[in-house]
Design a protein around this motif. Structure first.
Motif, PDB file in Angstrom:
ATOM      1  N   ILE A 122       0.869  -1.184   0.000  1.00 26.26           N
ATOM      2  CA  ILE A 122       0.000   0.000   0.000  1.00 26.26           C
ATOM      3  C   ILE A 122       0.898   1.224   0.000  1.00 26.26           C
ATOM      4  O   ILE A 122       1.721   1.408   0.906  1.00 26.26           O
ATOM      5  CB  ILE A 122      -0.947   0.029   1.200  1.00 26.26           C
ATOM      6  N   SER A 123       0.743   2.065  -1.018  1.00 23.96           N
ATOM      7  CA  SER A 123       1.500   3.302  -1.131  1.00 23.96           C
ATOM      8  C   SER A 123       0.622   4.457  -0.658  1.00 23.96           C
ATOM      9  O   SER A 123      -0.512   4.605  -1.111  1.00 23.96           O
ATOM     10  CB  SER A 123       1.929   3.519  -2.587  1.00 23.96           C
ATOM     11  N   PHE A 124       1.149   5.301   0.236  1.00 22.88           N
ATOM     12  CA  PHE A 124       0.326   6.348   0.858  1.00 22.88           C
ATOM     13  C   PHE A 124       1.234   7.456   1.386  1.00 22.88           C
ATOM     14  O   PHE A 124       2.464   7.383   1.283  1.00 22.88           O
ATOM     15  CB  PHE A 124      -0.491   5.753   2.007  1.00 22.88           C
ATOM     16  N   SER A 125       0.611   8.458   1.990  1.00 24.20           N
ATOM     17  CA  SER A 125       1.343   9.552   2.630  1.00 24.20           C
ATOM     18  C   SER A 125       1.130   9.490   4.137  1.00 24.20           C
ATOM     19  O   SER A 125       0.024   9.218   4.608  1.00 24.20           O
ATOM     20  CB  SER A 125       0.878  10.907   2.101  1.00 24.20           C
ATOM     21  N   THR A 126       2.178   9.761   4.893  1.00 22.79           N
ATOM     22  CA  THR A 126       2.067   9.791   6.354  1.00 22.79           C
ATOM     23  C   THR A 126       1.349  11.063   6.791  1.00 22.79           C
ATOM     24  O   THR A 126       1.010  11.923   5.970  1.00 22.79           O
ATOM     25  CB  THR A 126       3.461   9.730   6.988  1.00 22.79           C
ATOM     26  N   VAL A 127       1.147  11.196   8.093  1.00 22.99           N
ATOM     27  CA  VAL A 127       0.449  12.379   8.598  1.00 22.99           C
ATOM     28  C   VAL A 127       1.242  13.656   8.347  1.00 22.99           C
ATOM     29  O   VAL A 127       0.686  14.762   8.340  1.00 22.99           O
ATOM     30  CB  VAL A 127       0.153  12.233  10.111  1.00 22.99           C
ATOM     31  N   THR A 128       2.537  13.526   8.137  1.00 21.78           N
ATOM     32  CA  THR A 128       3.367  14.705   7.848  1.00 21.78           C
ATOM     33  C   THR A 128       3.561  14.924   6.357  1.00 21.78           C
ATOM     34  O   THR A 128       4.320  15.799   5.949  1.00 21.78           O
ATOM     35  CB  THR A 128       4.740  14.569   8.527  1.00 21.78           C
ATOM     36  N   GLY A 129       2.902  14.085   5.551  1.00 20.73           N
ATOM     37  CA  GLY A 129       2.973  14.272   4.109  1.00 20.73           C
ATOM     38  C   GLY A 129       4.087  13.535   3.416  1.00 20.73           C
ATOM     39  O   GLY A 129       4.324  13.752   2.212  1.00 20.73           O
ATOM     40  N   GLN A 130       4.800  12.669   4.128  1.00 21.13           N
ATOM     41  CA  GLN A 130       5.889  11.908   3.525  1.00 21.13           C
ATOM     42  C   GLN A 130       5.352  10.653   2.844  1.00 21.13           C
ATOM     43  O   GLN A 130       4.434  10.007   3.341  1.00 21.13           O
ATOM     44  CB  GLN A 130       6.911  11.501   4.590  1.00 21.13           C
TER      45      GLN A 130
END
Length: 440
Positions: free
Chosen positions: A167-175
């Protein structure tokens, strides 16, 4: 009692006419009860499906303003909720804490966009009970990288149980980040309208998105009484304000939860540039925010059913008035005989009213029986898995609950309308002079 026997005899001796009137009443009764039951079932199923998938009735989420100016979906001040929620323990039956990943699910060369909820499996028994497993088992939910996929996502990826996905996604900090999961179970889709949710352990999800193991992104409450959703939501908002918490401003219609942008913003944060605040800015949403569309459909269906019912009542009322005028003319000599042997005017009037009531009750009985038969047939229909109607179905079936209060209300309305329709012919019959009636 004698009047009741005579009234029943009079109705029974004109079987064809009586049955036609009763069937006309029955059709109207069947339609209004059936539509009312269907709408009740539609609302109940939709509420249940949303409740299971979203994890409760009231949803508390938070937003944090990052140094970059981006808004992250994160509750950085959980102590505020820890102080507020216990105040409403009398209303709350259960609660769940969840985190969320929205990203690309990848298996070999195939990918699809979906939503993954991180959940505490030990506290999500209602969610587990609602899952219909088509492959694999829920016995492995305790494994760190275990994921439960909806059938729609599994079919798009071509993945099977025990195979791994990314699963490719962004963390809560946008990384940007990538997580590895093992498919332990594939379940039937519990939602419609384009929603298909996957589930995994919240501890692993938090690790991937950049949250501490004890943190979460949403605090979901299940109430003891679903009817109290709005007042309890309002009280929670006020309690948060009293604690000095920041609350998200009321959104415009275009940013509502049911809009595409509003849904994404509520669940996963937003890129919109807004005013700066310190700490967590809370948002209190509830099940009714998602039910607006359903309520509009229910209102339309109820309006159509009411229109049909009123038309049927009008036709039935006219039919009853004309029928009992004919009955009065046909029985003029009989009425004169009864009056001559001592029957009072009020008894003649009562006799006609009793006949009308018997006809109405017979029609209501036929209508209820017909509605039960049709409802049973409808409930036996099984819609295909993944149907676009899944959101309003209960495990693929239409729910048609028996609503006693609705039947009682309709019975009283039809009896009242029938008595009003029969009242004029009954009065005219009561005013007949015995001598004139006997000479007719």
């Amino acid at each position: 009692m004698n009047l009741l026997k005579i009234a029943y005899r009079n109705v029974s001796r004109q079987k064809r006419r009586s049955n036609l009137l009763a069937l006309a009443i029955a059709f109207g009764v069947m339609m209004i009860i059936l539509v009312n039951s269907l709408t009740q079932g539609l609302v109940q199923n939709t509420e249940k499906n949303f409740e299971s998938a979203l994890g409760g009735h009231i949803y508390l989420t938070g937003e944090v303003k990052l140094d970059s100016g981006k808004i992250a979906n994160q509750i950085s001040d959980p102590q505020i909720l820890d102080a507020v929620i216990p105040q409403f323990s009398d209303y709350i039956a259960d609660f769940q804490k969840r985190s969320t990943i929205s990203g690309d699910f990848i298996f070999h060369s195939k990918s699809t966009t979906s939503i993954l909820y991180g959940v505490h499996w030990d506290a999500e028994q209602s969610l587990i009970d609602s899952m219909e497993v088509v492959a694999g088992s829920l016995d492995r939910l305790g494994e760190k990288e275990a994921i439960v996929l909806p059938q729609e996502v599994a079919n798009k990826l071509g993945v099977e149980v025990n195979e791994g996905i990314l699963i490719s996604f962004s963390t809560v900090t946008g990384q940007a980040n990538v997580g590895e999961f093992t498919v332990v179970a594939i379940t039937k889709d519990t939602m419609g309208l384009g929603f298909a949710f996957a589930y995994a352990d919240i501890g692993y999800v938090n690790e991937l998105v950049g949250l501490a193991p004890c943190e979460y992104q949403s605090y979901n409450l299940t109430l003891k009484d679903i009817a109290l959703i709005n007042p309890v939501s309002a009280k929670i908002k006020q309690a948060l304000i009293d604690q000095g918490a920041n609350l998200k401003p009321v959104e415009s219609e275009s940013d509502s939860l049911m809009s595409q942008g509003g849904m994404a913003s509520a669940m996963f944060g937003s890129d919109k540039k807004e005013e700066t605040w310190i700490g967590t800015r809370f948002n209190v949403g509830n099940l009714n925010d998602y039910m607006d569309m359903v309520q509009q459909i229910v209102s339309i269906l109820n309006g159509v059913a009411l229109g049909v019912f009123l038309i049927m009542l009008l036709i039935t009322m006219v039919g009853l008035m004309n029928t009992f005028r004919m009955i009065m003319i046909e029985r003029t000599r009989e009425i004169g005989t009864m009056r001559a042997i001592g029957m009072q005017r009020k008894d003649v009037s009562k006799l006609f009213l009793l006949e009308g009531a018997i006809l109405a009750l017979r029609g209501i009985f036929y209508g209820v029986i017909a509605e039960l038969v049709v409802a049973t047939i409808l409930h036996m229909i099984r819609f295909a898995d993944g149907s676009s109607f899944a959101i309003i179905l209960n495990h693929g079936h239409i729910a048609v609950p028996f609503v006693f209060s609705s039947i009682l209300t309709i019975t009283l309305i039809i009896l009242f309308i029938t008595l009003i329709a029969v009242l004029s012919p009954a009065r005219k019959a009561a005013k007949l002079q015995p001598a004139e009636a006997l000479r007719s």
